[in-house]
Write an enzyme that holds these catalytic residues in place. Structure first.
Site, PDB file in Angstrom:
ATOM      1  N   TYR A 111       0.661  -1.249  -0.004  1.00  0.00           N
ATOM      2  CA  TYR A 111       0.169  -0.022   0.172  1.00  0.00           C
ATOM      3  C   TYR A 111       0.883   1.273  -0.006  1.00  0.00           C
ATOM      4  O   TYR A 111       1.789   1.213   0.803  1.00  0.00           O
ATOM      5  CB  TYR A 111      -1.050  -0.038   1.374  1.00  0.00           C
ATOM      6  CG  TYR A 111      -1.699   1.464   1.308  1.00  0.00           C
ATOM      7  CD1 TYR A 111      -2.849   1.398   0.581  1.00  0.00           C
ATOM      8  CD2 TYR A 111      -1.661   2.491   1.734  1.00  0.00           C
ATOM      9  CE1 TYR A 111      -3.624   2.602   0.423  1.00  0.00           C
ATOM     10  CE2 TYR A 111      -2.275   3.612   1.787  1.00  0.00           C
ATOM     11  CZ  TYR A 111      -3.183   3.639   1.119  1.00  0.00           C
ATOM     12  OH  TYR A 111      -4.105   4.735   1.007  1.00  0.00           O
ATOM     13  N   TRP A 113       1.209   5.574  -2.065  1.00  0.00           N
ATOM     14  CA  TRP A 113       0.710   6.528  -2.911  1.00  0.00           C
ATOM     15  C   TRP A 113       1.758   6.540  -4.167  1.00  0.00           C
ATOM     16  O   TRP A 113       1.624   6.838  -5.210  1.00  0.00           O
ATOM     17  CB  TRP A 113       0.669   7.951  -2.364  1.00  0.00           C
ATOM     18  CG  TRP A 113      -0.519   8.423  -2.192  1.00  0.00           C
ATOM     19  CD1 TRP A 113      -1.643   7.479  -1.455  1.00  0.00           C
ATOM     20  CD2 TRP A 113      -1.381   9.520  -2.299  1.00  0.00           C
ATOM     21  NE1 TRP A 113      -2.725   8.241  -1.186  1.00  0.00           N
ATOM     22  CE2 TRP A 113      -2.777   9.337  -1.913  1.00  0.00           C
ATOM     23  CE3 TRP A 113      -1.031  10.689  -3.046  1.00  0.00           C
ATOM     24  CZ2 TRP A 113      -3.771  10.472  -1.884  1.00  0.00           C
ATOM     25  CZ3 TRP A 113      -1.972  11.532  -3.189  1.00  0.00           C
ATOM     26  CH2 TRP A 113      -3.238  11.729  -2.554  1.00  0.00           C
TER      27      TRP A 113
HETATM   28  N1  LIG Z   1      -2.336   8.347  12.118  1.00  0.00           N
HETATM   29  C1  LIG Z   1      -2.706   8.274  11.099  1.00  0.00           C
HETATM   30  N2  LIG Z   1      -2.020   7.598   9.996  1.00  0.00           N
HETATM   31  C2  LIG Z   1      -2.548   7.538   8.737  1.00  0.00           C
HETATM   32  C3  LIG Z   1      -3.494   8.437   8.274  1.00  0.00           C
HETATM   33  C4  LIG Z   1      -4.123   9.323   9.309  1.00  0.00           C
HETATM   34  O1  LIG Z   1      -4.918  10.228   8.957  1.00  0.00           O
HETATM   35  N3  LIG Z   1      -3.876   9.369  10.558  1.00  0.00           N
HETATM   36  N4  LIG Z   1      -3.795   8.748   7.071  1.00  0.00           N
HETATM   37  C5  LIG Z   1      -3.899   7.395   6.089  1.00  0.00           C
HETATM   38  C6  LIG Z   1      -3.842   7.713   4.766  1.00  0.00           C
HETATM   39  S1  LIG Z   1      -5.283   8.269   4.208  1.00  0.00           S
HETATM   40  C7  LIG Z   1      -2.866   7.374   3.747  1.00  0.00           C
HETATM   41  S2  LIG Z   1      -3.374   7.716   2.235  1.00  0.00           S
HETATM   42  C8  LIG Z   1      -1.453   6.710   4.183  1.00  0.00           C
HETATM   43  C9  LIG Z   1      -0.506   7.399   3.286  1.00  0.00           C
HETATM   44  O2  LIG Z   1       0.556   6.338   3.301  1.00  0.00           O
HETATM   45  P1  LIG Z   1       1.508   5.936   2.126  1.00  0.00           P
HETATM   46  O3  LIG Z   1       0.706   6.235   0.844  1.00  0.00           O
HETATM   47  O4  LIG Z   1       2.310   4.872   2.497  1.00  0.00           O
HETATM   48  O5  LIG Z   1       2.474   7.520   2.483  1.00  0.00           O
HETATM   49  P2  LIG Z   1       3.501   8.120   1.590  1.00  0.00           P
HETATM   50  O6  LIG Z   1       4.415   9.030   2.529  1.00  0.00           O
HETATM   51  O7  LIG Z   1       2.963   8.828   0.463  1.00  0.00           O
HETATM   52  O8  LIG Z   1       4.415   7.074   0.823  1.00  0.00           O
HETATM   53  C10 LIG Z   1       5.091   6.647  -0.423  1.00  0.00           C
HETATM   54  C11 LIG Z   1       6.389   6.216  -0.355  1.00  0.00           C
HETATM   55  O9  LIG Z   1       6.767   6.019  -1.582  1.00  0.00           O
HETATM   56  C12 LIG Z   1       7.977   6.431  -1.925  1.00  0.00           C
HETATM   57  N5  LIG Z   1       8.148   6.651  -3.544  1.00  0.00           N
HETATM   58  C13 LIG Z   1       7.612   7.984  -3.972  1.00  0.00           C
HETATM   59  N6  LIG Z   1       7.790   7.600  -5.460  1.00  0.00           N
HETATM   60  C14 LIG Z   1       8.683   6.447  -5.789  1.00  0.00           C
HETATM   61  C15 LIG Z   1       8.818   5.889  -6.573  1.00  0.00           C
HETATM   62  O10 LIG Z   1       8.863   6.175  -7.873  1.00  0.00           O
HETATM   63  N7  LIG Z   1       9.447   4.460  -6.604  1.00  0.00           N
HETATM   64  C16 LIG Z   1       9.483   3.914  -5.072  1.00  0.00           C
HETATM   65  N8  LIG Z   1      10.084   2.869  -5.117  1.00  0.00           N
HETATM   66  N9  LIG Z   1       9.159   4.741  -4.161  1.00  0.00           N
HETATM   67  C17 LIG Z   1       8.548   5.874  -4.556  1.00  0.00           C
HETATM   68  C18 LIG Z   1       8.135   7.843  -1.237  1.00  0.00           C
HETATM   69  O11 LIG Z   1       9.346   7.982  -0.895  1.00  0.00           O
HETATM   70  C19 LIG Z   1       7.394   7.242   0.190  1.00  0.00           C
HETATM   71  O12 LIG Z   1       7.945   6.728   1.173  1.00  0.00           O
HETATM   72  O13 LIG Z   1      -1.357   7.154   5.448  1.00  0.00           O
HETATM   73  C20 LIG Z   1      -2.429   6.677   6.428  1.00  0.00           C
HETATM   74  N10 LIG Z   1      -1.885   6.812   7.818  1.00  0.00           N
HETATM   75  N1  LIG Z   2      -1.235  18.643   2.294  1.00  0.00           N
HETATM   76  C1  LIG Z   2      -2.009  17.494   2.408  1.00  0.00           C
HETATM   77  N2  LIG Z   2      -3.236  17.014   1.892  1.00  0.00           N
HETATM   78  C2  LIG Z   2      -3.546  15.902   1.838  1.00  0.00           C
HETATM   79  C3  LIG Z   2      -2.971  14.956   2.233  1.00  0.00           C
HETATM   80  C4  LIG Z   2      -1.526  15.277   2.745  1.00  0.00           C
HETATM   81  O1  LIG Z   2      -0.953  14.059   3.099  1.00  0.00           O
HETATM   82  N3  LIG Z   2      -1.072  16.343   2.742  1.00  0.00           N
HETATM   83  N4  LIG Z   2      -3.192  13.669   2.215  1.00  0.00           N
HETATM   84  C5  LIG Z   2      -4.382  13.391   1.076  1.00  0.00           C
HETATM   85  C6  LIG Z   2      -5.298  11.888   1.403  1.00  0.00           C
HETATM   86  S1  LIG Z   2      -4.235  10.397   1.241  1.00  0.00           S
HETATM   87  C7  LIG Z   2      -6.388  11.884   2.091  1.00  0.00           C
HETATM   88  S2  LIG Z   2      -6.938  10.382   2.263  1.00  0.00           S
HETATM   89  C8  LIG Z   2      -7.066  13.008   2.400  1.00  0.00           C
HETATM   90  C9  LIG Z   2      -7.713  12.896   3.842  1.00  0.00           C
HETATM   91  O2  LIG Z   2      -8.521  13.650   3.958  1.00  0.00           O
HETATM   92  P1  LIG Z   2      -9.275  13.933   5.579  1.00  0.00           P
HETATM   93  O3  LIG Z   2      -9.573  12.651   6.191  1.00  0.00           O
HETATM   94  O4  LIG Z   2     -10.323  14.602   5.352  1.00  0.00           O
HETATM   95  O5  LIG Z   2      -8.188  14.657   6.198  1.00  0.00           O
HETATM   96  P2  LIG Z   2      -7.780  14.818   7.654  1.00  0.00           P
HETATM   97  O6  LIG Z   2      -6.595  16.068   7.614  1.00  0.00           O
HETATM   98  O7  LIG Z   2      -7.075  13.434   8.156  1.00  0.00           O
HETATM   99  O8  LIG Z   2      -8.938  15.313   8.406  1.00  0.00           O
HETATM  100  C10 LIG Z   2      -9.775  16.409   8.088  1.00  0.00           C
HETATM  101  C11 LIG Z   2      -9.888  17.079   9.495  1.00  0.00           C
HETATM  102  O9  LIG Z   2     -10.986  16.254  10.240  1.00  0.00           O
HETATM  103  C12 LIG Z   2     -10.946  16.776  11.728  1.00  0.00           C
HETATM  104  N5  LIG Z   2     -11.353  15.608  12.475  1.00  0.00           N
HETATM  105  C13 LIG Z   2     -10.730  14.698  13.108  1.00  0.00           C
HETATM  106  N6  LIG Z   2     -11.349  13.872  13.957  1.00  0.00           N
HETATM  107  C14 LIG Z   2     -12.717  14.462  13.799  1.00  0.00           C
HETATM  108  C15 LIG Z   2     -13.743  14.059  14.467  1.00  0.00           C
HETATM  109  O10 LIG Z   2     -14.053  13.265  15.244  1.00  0.00           O
HETATM  110  N7  LIG Z   2     -14.934  14.685  14.162  1.00  0.00           N
HETATM  111  C16 LIG Z   2     -14.833  15.786  13.489  1.00  0.00           C
HETATM  112  N8  LIG Z   2     -15.997  16.662  13.042  1.00  0.00           N
HETATM  113  N9  LIG Z   2     -13.870  16.096  12.762  1.00  0.00           N
HETATM  114  C17 LIG Z   2     -12.393  15.661  12.977  1.00  0.00           C
HETATM  115  C18 LIG Z   2      -9.456  17.217  11.689  1.00  0.00           C
HETATM  116  O11 LIG Z   2      -9.547  18.376  12.680  1.00  0.00           O
HETATM  117  C19 LIG Z   2      -8.912  17.409  10.347  1.00  0.00           C
HETATM  118  O12 LIG Z   2      -8.295  18.492  10.241  1.00  0.00           O
HETATM  119  O13 LIG Z   2      -6.282  14.275   2.502  1.00  0.00           O
HETATM  120  C20 LIG Z   2      -5.483  14.562   1.318  1.00  0.00           C
HETATM  121  N10 LIG Z   2      -5.055  15.684   1.418  1.00  0.00           N
HETATM  122 MO   LIG Z   3      -5.369   8.718   1.968  1.00  0.00          MO
END
Ligand SMILES: Nc1nc2c(c(=O)[nH]1)N[C@H]1C(S)=C(S)[C@@H](COP(=O)(O)OP(=O)(O)OC[C@H]3O[C@@H](n4cnc5c(=O)[nH]c(N)nc54)[C@H](O)[C@@H]3O)O[C@H]1N2
Ligand SMILES: Nc1nc2c(c(=O)[nH]1)N[C@H]1C(S)=C(S)[C@@H](COP(=O)(O)OP(=O)(O)OC[C@H]3O[C@@H](n4cnc5c(=O)[nH]c(N)nc54)[C@H](O)[C@@H]3O)O[C@H]1N2
Ligand SMILES: [Mo]
Length: 775
Positions: A111, A113
């Site tokens: 998993y 991005w």
């Molecule tokens: N506590 C908490 N944890 C969360 C979340 C949260 O809200 N709270 N959010 C979750 C969500 S929504 C998501 S999507 C995940 C994201 O989790 P990930 O998608 O695993 O996070 P990234 O940091 O985007 O990891 C991508 C990795 O790919 C590597 N990479 C980039 N380009 C390339 C390439 O061309 N080749 C190779 N081999 N590697 C490459 C980057 O260096 C990076 O280390 O995290 C989740 N974790």
């Molecule tokens: N700059 C930036 N943008 C991103 C990403 C990133 O890594 N960096 N990641 C992208 C990805 S993979 C994803 S999946 C999306 C995720 O999109 P979201 O899941 O919407 O993003 P978050 O920032 O995790 O959460 C949004 C807000 O929800 C609020 N929140 C947390 N818990 C609660 C709750 O219990 N109740 C309510 N009402 N609010 C709560 C928090 O204050 C938080 O700022 O974002 C995307 N956008």
């Molecule tokens: Mo995500």
């Protein structure tokens, strides 16, 4: 001489300034009125000290092959090996595990991005290689909205209200009077979209909506979830309690005769079961605003007033994806659908509901329904996946049964883990538990660009090019541009493209022809574009031929003439266009879900207190609720090594927002190093004392690279502020089995110990060539 070339990243299109094969500057894509500042971190990431410079193998793995040295993973130096030998080693390990234990002993879900490039997409390529070699254990759903992905088909028959397309902003601007946003619409989230966007439109749409008089109400523990220009009303809510507030609003609609009986009759099933629950006829607890006030900290009068408002005017109800990334994360989404059904505006212009308006760039942006260029991974011959966030469970419990969406399956015995394009030491919950799980397999292989914690915890590390060092093509289904991603600079150090890495491994195990189908990367880029172009032509869209596209650097798809409105067809003719649920209608009670017999996800929307939240009986030991949300200064862990994220650190660490009341009670001042801890782990962070978080809540964005004081030791203090050392690793319920990171309690104290320096952006210790060890 300086040249400029257009390219793309998840955080948007940009023009790179190149001089003598070096990227010396960045400027925004001319078509992007609101480019993300994150593009400015690109050069510092490319030339970062954290680049992996050569193939590396953990010393103990080389020295004692065949013996169990896995427990030392993460705590031993690496030995540099020549590329050919590293690839031989990878191929022989994959072949050995396949032959000895079968393909079900290989975890290749990987998993993550990866990069915006759709051809040299590391995760997709790894799967393509493993699927072509007999298959692997894959990962199903995602961390973003994986819980909704399982729930929504039971309720709505599809996942469109969370994945998009959702009702477009022009329809909101023209028709909506009030937009109620659970979780708000933070501008930080607008920087990125999967596959990258040519433009960032989210702020512009919201500004236009505000100017058009749409009233915004933001319900969130964090004030900045509503940007100032929205002039939104901020209603702080206790984290994890949104379902209770929604149920109380439903109670108001019933008791004041405001529920739309005609809509409920015609378009939904199970309303009576839900209504009886709301009114307390089923369980003796009426879900009144007074009941909810005690759970949510939102005054009963406010709940009443908002319920009247959304049912009295054209309203759009939205929730960010974060709400379902919590214990029982199914419930707020199902309850919001029930509430929207009672309001009766689903399928009307600017009415109804949608998830994720505030979550990612491009949600609600008009775009024709056309596919994007892709590279096929093929079919997994094993046909077995675990829910994505159950990865530690899988590694820790071979042979154990688990439940998921009505089925029971058994975790296989994984011997080899291969990760490319993802960072589980960033994304997965409870890092110390992951460390334990990670020490179980015999072999861990990682392709990475930088020395992330995942690379540091591998046995074999293959250095990949960054996306700016090879040709590719990028596009997002939420954006109207397809962009060429020409190679901008030469591969750094000895890095190779993931495509070539997997081609060479495939050659060693005899699957080269099937893997490459005779194409180079450039051949695949052209093929992906032409396939997409042919599909567009079938729908009447004429895209530029490939050469002209590559020359121009992009193609722009037109804005559709008609506003897209979610479930408009269903509303217009429910008999002709039924939903794909068993009843053909919106299921406010699902016999299927009820039939699973899960007490953690019953047959209708239900208030189930999270196991960890401020209302929990044991909240006294850890009295602060941790919000680990998306970072403003990077994409997950990507670009944490870049300039913008590094500049935003506080005392060299990840900022932790804390309310002045909580800071004062603990003697914490702005800029202090603090220790954030619970029973699962501890990290240092830099205190930011601010009223932007409500009392008893602390916010640490995800993505600070895990940097343990003693690498390889489970439970070691993280010096840097990786929120996941604190979060819970448990499924949302037996239905969704999604991550429940947002249901986490912690305590904070001022740190008086040695404020050890963050070292994770440097080369790991003790690396070198050890020719005597290389086979
Ligand atoms: N506590 C908490 N944890 C969360 C979340 C949260 O809200 N709270 N959010 C979750 C969500 S929504 C998501 S999507 C995940 C994201 O989790 P990930 O998608 O695993 O996070 P990234 O940091 O985007 O990891 C991508 C990795 O790919 C590597 N990479 C980039 N380009 C390339 C390439 O061309 N080749 C190779 N081999 N590697 C490459 C980057 O260096 C990076 O280390 O995290 C989740 N974790
Ligand atoms: N700059 C930036 N943008 C991103 C990403 C990133 O890594 N960096 N990641 C992208 C990805 S993979 C994803 S999946 C999306 C995720 O999109 P979201 O899941 O919407 O993003 P978050 O920032 O995790 O959460 C949004 C807000 O929800 C609020 N929140 C947390 N818990 C609660 C709750 O219990 N109740 C309510 N009402 N609010 C709560 C928090 O204050 C938080 O700022 O974002 C995307 N956008
Ligand atoms: Mo995500």
């Amino acid at each position: 001489m300086k040249t400029h070339r257009l390219s793309l990243a998840h955080w948007g299109a940009f023009e790179a300034e190149i001089e003598d094969d070096r990227m010396v500057g960045i400027r925004p894509f001319a078509k992007d009125a609101r480019p993300s500042p994150l593009i400015r971190s690109i050069p510092s990431a490319i030339y970062s000290d954290a680049r992996i410079r050569a193939p590396m193998v953990r010393e103990g793995f080389l020295r004692r092959r065949g013996e169990d040295t896995a427990r030392r993973r993460g705590g031993e130096p690496f030995v540099e090996v020549p590329w050919d030998e590293a690839l031989d080693l990878v191929a022989s390990e994959v072949a050995r595990v396949k032959e000895t234990h079968g393909n079900q002993a290989i975890l290749g879900g990987s998993y993550g991005w990866s990069s915006a490039g759709r051809v040299n997409h590391a995760r997709g390529l790894l799967k393509r290689f493993l699927f072509g070699y007999g298959g692997c254990i894959d990962q199903f759903t995602n961390y973003s909205w994986g819980t909704a992905m399982v729930l929504l088909p039971h309720v709505m028959g599809d996942i469109q209200s969370v994945s998009g397309p959702v009702t477009v902003w022009p329809s909101i601007i023209e028709n909506t009077r009030v937009m109620l946003m659970f979780g708000g619409a933070s501008l930080k989230n607008s920087h990125v979209t999967t596959g990258g966007g040519g433009t960032h439109e989210y702020k512009s749409w919201m500004m236009r909506a505000q100017e058009a008089g749409v009233e915004f109400i933001c319900i969130s523990p964090v004030r900045t979830d509503a940007p100032e220009f929205l002039k939104a009303r901020w209603i702080p809510i206790r984290p994890g309690s949104d379902t209770a507030m929604m149920l109380a609003m439903a109670h108001v609609l019933v008791s004041e005769g405001r529920a739309d009986r005609d809509f409920l009759e015609r378009y939904t099933t199970g309303y009576d079961v839900f209504r009886r629950y709301v009114m307390g006829e089923a369980d003796g607890v009426a879900k009144t605003p007074e009941w909810a006030a005690g759970l949510t900290d939102v005054p009963a009068e406010t709940i009443r007033e908002i319920a009247r408002k959304i049912s009295g005017e054209r309203s759009m109800l939205s929730a960010t994806w974060s709400l379902q990334r919590a214990d029982h994360g199914e419930q707020p989404f199902w309850t919001l659908i029930a509430l929207a059904s009672m309001v009766g505006q689903i399928g009307l212009p600017g009415g109804g509901y949608g998830f994720g308006y505030g979550s990612i760039n491009g949600m609600g942006s008009p775009r024709p329904a056309l596919p994007t260029p892709t590279m096929e991974s093929g079919r997994n011959p094993l046909g077995f996946s675990i829910p994505v966030a159950r990865v530690s469970d899988l590694l820790l419990n071979p042979g154990a049964e688990f439940e998921f969406n009505g089925k029971t399956a058994t975790y296989p015995d994984v011997r080899l883990v291969y990760w490319a394009g993802g960072n589980p030491f960033h994304h997965h919950q409870d890092t110390n538990r992951l460390l334990k799980a990670w020490s179980r397999p015999e072999t861990v292989i990682v392709n990475e660009v930088w020395w992330t914690a995942t690379a540091r915890h591998a046995d074999i590390v293959l250095p990949a090019t960054s996306p700016f060092e090879r040709n590719d093509i990028g596009s997002s289904p939420r954006d109207r541009y397809i962009l060429a991603m020409p190679q901008l600079v030469p591969p750094q150090h000895t890095a190779r493209n993931d495509y070539e890495i997997f081609s060479d491994i495939a050659a060693r195990v005899g699957t080269y022809d099937a893997f490459t189908e005779g194409r180079s990367i450039e051949g695949w880029v052209q093929h992906a574009y032409e396939t997409c172009r042919a599909k567009a032509a079938e729908k009447g869209y004429d895209l530029l031929p490939f050469d002209a596209f590559w020359e121009q650097g992009y193609v722009e798809l037109p804005v559709p003439e008609r506003d897209f409105i979610l479930y408009e067809d269903f509303r217009t003719a429910p008999e002709k266009n039924p939903l794909k649920t068993p009843s053909g209608k919106i299921e406010l009670f699902s016999a299927t879900v009820a039939g699973f017999g899960y007490e953690d996800c019953p047959g209708h929307p239900t208030w189930l207190p999270p196991r960890e939240w401020l209302g929990a009986p044991d909240a006294r030991a850890f009295p602060l609720h941790l919000i680990s949300n998306q970072p403003a200064t990077r994409l997950h862990s990507q670009l944490d090594q870049g300039a913008i994220s590094r500049q935003a650190k506080v005392a060299g660490r990840e900022p932790a927002w804390i309310n002045p009341v909580d800071a004062k009670a603990r003697g914490i001042g702005n800029g202090d190093v603090v220790r954030v801890f619970n029973t699962r782990g501890a990290c240092l962070a830099g205190a930011v004392v601010t009223e932007n978080v409500m009392p008893s809540v602390i916010q640490i964005a995800t993505g600070a690279w895990f940097d343990p004081l003693t690498p390889g030791e489970i439970g070691s203090l993280d010096k840097h502020g990786n929120a996941n050392v604190l979060t819970r690793d448990a499924g949302t319920s037996r239905l969704g089995q999604g991550p429940s990171a947002l249901s986490t309690l912690v305590e904070v104290e001022k740190w008086h110990g040695d404020a050890a320096r963050v070292t994770v952006f440097e080369q790991p210790d003790g690396m070198g060539r050890k020719p005597e060890l290389v086979p």
